[in-house]
Motif scaffolding. Structure first.
Motif, PDB file in Angstrom:
ATOM      1  N   UNK A  50      17.719  -2.815  14.303  1.00  0.00           N
ATOM      2  CA  UNK A  50      17.813  -3.722  13.153  1.00  0.00           C
ATOM      3  C   UNK A  50      18.033  -5.171  13.609  1.00  0.00           C
ATOM      4  N   UNK A  68      17.489  -6.526  16.584  1.00  0.00           N
ATOM      5  CA  UNK A  68      16.341  -7.023  17.359  1.00  0.00           C
ATOM      6  C   UNK A  68      15.262  -7.501  16.402  1.00  0.00           C
ATOM      7  N   UNK A  69      15.003  -6.709  15.399  1.00  0.00           N
ATOM      8  CA  UNK A  69      13.978  -7.072  14.425  1.00  0.00           C
ATOM      9  C   UNK A  69      14.407  -8.298  13.620  1.00  0.00           C
ATOM     10  N   UNK A  97      16.351 -10.733  14.590  1.00  0.00           N
ATOM     11  CA  UNK A  97      16.229 -11.947  15.400  1.00  0.00           C
ATOM     12  C   UNK A  97      14.769 -12.332  15.585  1.00  0.00           C
ATOM     13  N   UNK A  98      13.909 -11.320  15.806  1.00  0.00           N
ATOM     14  CA  UNK A  98      12.483 -11.619  15.980  1.00  0.00           C
ATOM     15  C   UNK A  98      11.890 -12.182  14.695  1.00  0.00           C
ATOM     16  N   UNK A  99      12.429 -11.771  13.564  1.00  0.00           N
ATOM     17  CA  UNK A  99      11.913 -12.224  12.266  1.00  0.00           C
ATOM     18  C   UNK A  99      12.672 -13.427  11.729  1.00  0.00           C
ATOM     19  N   UNK A 117      23.639  -8.744  21.369  1.00  0.00           N
ATOM     20  CA  UNK A 117      22.550  -7.784  21.639  1.00  0.00           C
ATOM     21  C   UNK A 117      22.596  -7.227  23.065  1.00  0.00           C
ATOM     22  N   UNK A 176       6.336 -12.831  21.354  1.00  0.00           N
ATOM     23  CA  UNK A 176       7.555 -13.393  20.783  1.00  0.00           C
ATOM     24  C   UNK A 176       8.525 -13.673  21.933  1.00  0.00           C
ATOM     25  N   UNK A 235      11.825 -14.315  21.993  1.00  0.00           N
ATOM     26  CA  UNK A 235      13.111 -13.599  21.988  1.00  0.00           C
ATOM     27  C   UNK A 235      12.929 -12.164  22.480  1.00  0.00           C
ATOM     28  N   UNK A 236      11.875 -11.507  21.987  1.00  0.00           N
ATOM     29  CA  UNK A 236      11.625 -10.134  22.428  1.00  0.00           C
ATOM     30  C   UNK A 236      11.276 -10.097  23.906  1.00  0.00           C
ATOM     31  N   UNK A 277      14.359 -10.384  25.862  1.00  0.00           N
ATOM     32  CA  UNK A 277      15.107  -9.115  25.789  1.00  0.00           C
ATOM     33  C   UNK A 277      14.513  -8.076  26.736  1.00  0.00           C
ATOM     34  N   UNK A 318      15.072  -8.940  30.414  1.00  0.00           N
ATOM     35  CA  UNK A 318      16.463  -8.648  30.763  1.00  0.00           C
ATOM     36  C   UNK A 318      16.662  -7.152  30.986  1.00  0.00           C
ATOM     37  N   UNK A 376      10.626  -1.758  17.157  1.00  0.00           N
ATOM     38  CA  UNK A 376      10.487  -2.889  16.231  1.00  0.00           C
ATOM     39  C   UNK A 376       9.409  -2.587  15.194  1.00  0.00           C
ATOM     40  N   UNK A 410      10.607  -0.227  12.485  1.00  0.00           N
ATOM     41  CA  UNK A 410      11.501  -0.908  11.548  1.00  0.00           C
ATOM     42  C   UNK A 410      10.705  -1.815  10.612  1.00  0.00           C
ATOM     43  N   UNK A 411       9.748  -2.572  11.211  1.00  0.00           N
ATOM     44  CA  UNK A 411       8.947  -3.481  10.381  1.00  0.00           C
ATOM     45  C   UNK A 411       8.076  -2.707   9.402  1.00  0.00           C
ATOM     46  N   UNK A 438      10.058  -1.844   6.523  1.00  0.00           N
ATOM     47  CA  UNK A 438      10.268  -3.035   5.700  1.00  0.00           C
ATOM     48  C   UNK A 438       9.008  -3.348   4.898  1.00  0.00           C
TER      49      UNK A 438
END
Lengths: 219, 180
Positions: free
Chosen positions: A118, A120-121, A123-125, A199, B39, B41-42, B45, B48, B86, B89-90, B93
């Protein structure tokens, strides 16, 4: 012989054009390194190998069975008559406590995985127009579980307790997102997440690999 | 110092050697993560997570293949698993949003070539897209791709060929661009 699908002109054109596909930014080396060091410092955890997860699942079922059996016995019988019986009762109680603790850890892993996906999504969004009401609702669901986790034996571990505290704060902020000032609020939440490294800490707390034991609703 | 000496120092717990090893490989890992995730940020992540796993599991690296090959196996595993999470989850949504927006969708203007190309690559099946990005965009060889994804070299070639065929169909409106 050339394959019927091959077309050297198209392939050359495609390679040239595709260079612009998700064109990377310069690597933020120091930033990522800092996060790696931080995450490794906070490396924790519930290290469950796949075979161990099945053992844990079986242990959890056994714990429930023993618990039910013990409760039934207490209901039906008189107080224990001998010291030996009392000693055996204490041992069983200790085993139940130990197995229950492991079961809580499995449930914690399941919950942490959901929260990681949740956040991660989220932040990406952060800069997109995802549905604020839906995000807030999901955050509220996770927040409720977080608070139950904080009151459970899973939170006896000080590191997990600290992580749950951080998650509670972030989830509370998301659950209160204001649709009018949505963009600014999301930026602030994302900044806060980056500053507290929530995170990386969360990922460090999750064992590698899938979590096959379904424990949703266990807490 | 060659790489095997560097790895020996990392195994011995030398943090400066860890940083040297990281510096030697991070660009390629981050680039691949960014290309696949689209992306920053991804990508950060995933980079890392890749190095954390690599350092944790370095003891299991026997040196049968190049370290970079082993590292890219971890990279692709981390990135593809992360993107699946991701995406799931998307998707949930989107399903919820779609349920609220039935009848309100509008026809968008025809996008330009770069947008269409990006959409066409995004729409490729995961295996085809991964091979296409690694080979045609990032310049990996089929041998490297096969090793990273745990597939035969022939499978990598076949998936690339199918990916290109799908893209050619998806971009047929722009055929004039490549027959010139």
């Amino acid at each position: 012989m050339m394959d019927q699908h091959e077309d050297p002109k198209f392939e050359k054109w495609l390679r040239d054009e595709a260079r612009s596909y998700h064109s990377p930014l310069p690597t933020p080396r120091d930033e990522i390194w800092k996060r790696i060091e931080d995450a490794r410092r906070h490396k924790h955890v519930i290290e469950l190998r796949p075979w161990m997860r099945w053992v844990v699942a079986a242990a959890a079922v056994l714990a429930v069975g023993i618990g039910i059996g013990r409760w039934s016995a207490n209901q039906a019988s008189a107080p224990p008559a001998s010291t030996a019986t009392a000693g055996a009762g204490t041992r069983v109680a200790n085993e139940i406590d130990s197995l229950a603790s492991v079961a809580y850890q499995v449930a914690a892993t399941q919950y942490l995985s959901r929260t990681e996906a949740f956040l991660t999504s989220f932040r990406a969004d952060a800069n997109r127009s995802a549905n604020t009401a839906r995000l807030a609702r999901q955050a509220r669901d996770l927040l409720m579980t977080t608070q139950l986790m904080l009151d459970s034996p899973a939170a006896d571990d000080p590191r997990l307790r600290s992580l749950l505290g951080d998650l509670e704060l972030v989830l509370m902020q998301i659950s209160l997102l204001n649709p009018v000032q949505d963009g600014r609020d999301r930026d602030l939440i994302t900044q806060g997440m980056n500053q507290t490294n929530v995170l990386p800490k969360l990922r460090s707390a999750i064992p590698a690999g899938p979590v096959p034991v379904r424990t949703e609703g266990a807490l | 110092m060659d790489e095997s000496q560097l790895l020996a120092r990392v195994r011995a717990g030398d943090s400066a050697a860890e940083r040297t090893l990281y510096d030697a490989h991070v660009d390629r890992v981050y680039r691949l993560a960014f290309r696949l995730a689209g992306d920053d940020a991804l990508a950060q992540d995933f980079t890392q997570e890749t190095f954390i796993r690599a350092f944790d599991r370095l003891g299991s690296f026997r040196g049968d293949a190049a370290f970079s090959t082993w590292l890219h196996t971890i990279t692709t595993t981390v990135v593809l698993n992360g993107l699946r999470k991701v995406k799931r989850l998307r998707q949930r949504e989107t399903d919820i949003d779609d349920a609220h927006e039935i009848g309100t969708t509008q026809r968008h203007a025809e996008p330009d070539l770069k947008v269409r190309l990006r959409q066409a690559i995004d729409a490729l099946p995961e295996g085809y897209r991964t091979v296409f990005v690694m080979h045609d965009v990032e310049g990996y060889t089929h041998e490297e791709i096969g090793a990273a994804l745990g597939v035969e070299t022939g499978t990598s070639k076949a998936q690339l060929s199918r990916a290109r065929a799908k893209l050619r169909v998806a971009l047929s409106d722009f055929a004039g661009e490549w027959v010139r």
